[in-house]
Enzyme design. Structure first.
Site, PDB file in Angstrom:
ATOM      1  N   GLY A 185       0.690  -1.279  -0.114  1.00  0.00           N
ATOM      2  CA  GLY A 185      -0.092   0.021   0.123  1.00  0.00           C
ATOM      3  C   GLY A 185       1.129   1.299   0.040  1.00  0.00           C
ATOM      4  N   ASN A 186      -0.028   2.435   0.167  1.00  0.00           N
ATOM      5  CA  ASN A 186       1.140   3.612   0.288  1.00  0.00           C
ATOM      6  C   ASN A 186       0.407   4.485   1.313  1.00  0.00           C
ATOM      7  OD1 ASN A 186      -1.326   5.483  -0.957  1.00  0.00           O
ATOM      8  ND2 ASN A 186      -0.894   4.017  -2.374  1.00  0.00           N
TER       9      ASN A 186
END
Ligand code: C5P
Length: 416
Positions: A216-217
């Site tokens: 993810g980020n």
């Protein structure tokens, strides 16, 4: 151009006098067709003096001129402002009990309805169905602006400001026109997106590795959600596609939730045909695991490190910019960049703008992890004409600035 301006019986009828002036000052021939009820608000003398023509309302006036057919036949554009709930109902059901509704049945040119009424009337299932019927038959119906109504109440139901109605009407007869209303002091107060359909992506995508892990980020979705609020408050109909939002989605927007880039891709492609403005604020994964393990990946007994093979995700922004879903659509991308020894972040942003083929790119400088999850931000907006606009402030204030800036961007011809 021959314009028919229909005026319904609402307090907002007085604003149509300004709308009439915007058309006549451009040299258009405008015939005003007030409904009988509207004459309680603005008298025929006003329309006749400002248009320089009779303002008939009865089918049985000047019968020898066959007005009930001629006006609709000759019109290049029909604008109905304000369109009351009653007028929308009569038009949707094909009634022809006055000169305006007769004209609506005859006209084959673009027809724009500009509703204005109290929120409850606008949201009543009968009105919703009538608007849907009119739209399904090819009429254009602006969504009303949000704000103060006649009494002390406020909400959706205000007539958009005359310059915005005028711009929306002219865009119907000159769809390639890049003229857009210029936001004045405050984009939200001035309703610069009145009647526009805006698609905004927000948050960050997650790419599953196995049933419990993902790549993810750090995007929280704050900026995208602030943009959705600002666009909604500026009068737009907003669809927000939220990817793993860490902030609450706002009221008054259509929310679509997604998790992965593939889901975002499908949701964006489904929504772009309806959007006049697309703002791709979500942080989208550029890579995802090539395969999704069906069971949790275990530590190996021999101590070897796992190897995760990655594959590219679709570049949604580049794809929708290359294949515009509708003419005149404005597409905006976001880029989080840092400079390096040879290039500034702005130079990288310009190169990315060209690569993506969109109409504007909003640059966030993210050196040292700034921006993600924070309440304030600094942005540069770069456009293909070489111009740059910049703003610093809270994400809410920057969102208002950005909405005003996006409303002025001329649609690109790239990909069309
Ligand atoms: O290439 P980069 O990820 O820096 O581009 C950022 C912009 O492109 C953002 O507007 C983001 O929403 C969009 N994007 C996309 N699809 C991807 C990657 C980014 O639409 N796969």
């Amino acid at each position: 151009m021959k314009v028919v301006l229909g005026v319904g019986g609402g307090v907002a009828a007085y604003k149509s006098a300004l709308l009439l002036r915007l058309f006549t000052e451009e040299g258009h021939d405008v015939t005003v067709l007030p409904t009988t009820a509207s004459l309680n608000f603005v008298g025929a003398a006003t329309w006749e003096a400002l248009s320089g023509r009779p303002a008939p309302r009865d089918v049985f006036e000047d019968v020898e001129q066959v007005n009930h057919v001629r006006l609709g036949h000759e019109a290049d554009l029909v604008v109905v402002a304000p369109a009351t709930a009653d007028l929308l109902a009569r038009a949707a059901h094909g009634l022809a009990d006055d000169l305006l509704t007769n004209t609506l049945l005859v006209a084959t040119c673009p027809v724009l309805f500009v509703p204005a009424m109290h929120t409850q009337m606008w949201q009543h299932p009968a009105t919703v169905a009538n608007v849907a019927t009119l739209r399904s038959r090819g009429a254009h119906v602006l969504d009303p602006a949000v704000g103060r109504l006649t009494g002390c109440d406020s909400g959706p139901g205000r007539l958009p400001d005359p310059p915005d109605i005028h711009a929306a009407a002219i865009a119907l007869v000159a769809p390639d026109s890049t003229e857009r209303p210029v936001p004045a002091r405050d984009a939200v107060a001035d309703g610069v997106l009145s009647g526009r359909r805006v698609l905004i992506t927000a948050g960050g995508t997650r790419e599953p590795l196995d049933p419990v892990r993902y790549l993810g980020n750090r995007s929280s979705g704050k900026q995208g959600v602030a943009l959705a609020c600002a666009a909604r408050d500026a009068g737009a109909h907003v669809t927000l596609i939220g990817a793993n939002l860490q902030v609450e989605a706002p009221d008054g927007v259509d929310l679509v939730t997604v998790e992965t880039t593939d889901q975002l891709h499908d949701a964006v492609l489904a929504a772009t045909p309806d959007a006049d403005l697309v703002v791709m604020a979500a942080a989208v994964a550029d890579f995802r695991p090539r395969s999704l393990a069906t069971h949790k990946i275990k530590k190996s007994d021999d101590g070897t490190d796992p190897v995760i093979e990655l594959t590219r995700t679709p570049d949604i922004l580049a794809e929708i910019s290359a294949n515009r879903a509708r003419p005149g659509q404005v597409i905006v991308g976001f880029a989080a960049e840092t400079g390096d020894d040879t290039h500034t972040a702005l130079e990288f942003a310009r190169a990315k703008l060209a690569r993506k083929g969109c109409d504007a790119l909003v640059l966030n400088e993210v050196t040292g992890g700034a921006v993600f999850g924070q309440d304030s931000t600094a942005v540069h907006v770069v456009t293909p004409d070489g111009n740059t606009a910049e703003a610093t402030g809270t994400k809410d204030d920057v969102a208002v600035f950005l909405v005003g800036t996006f409303a002025r961007i001329p649609a690109s011809t790239v990909g069309r």
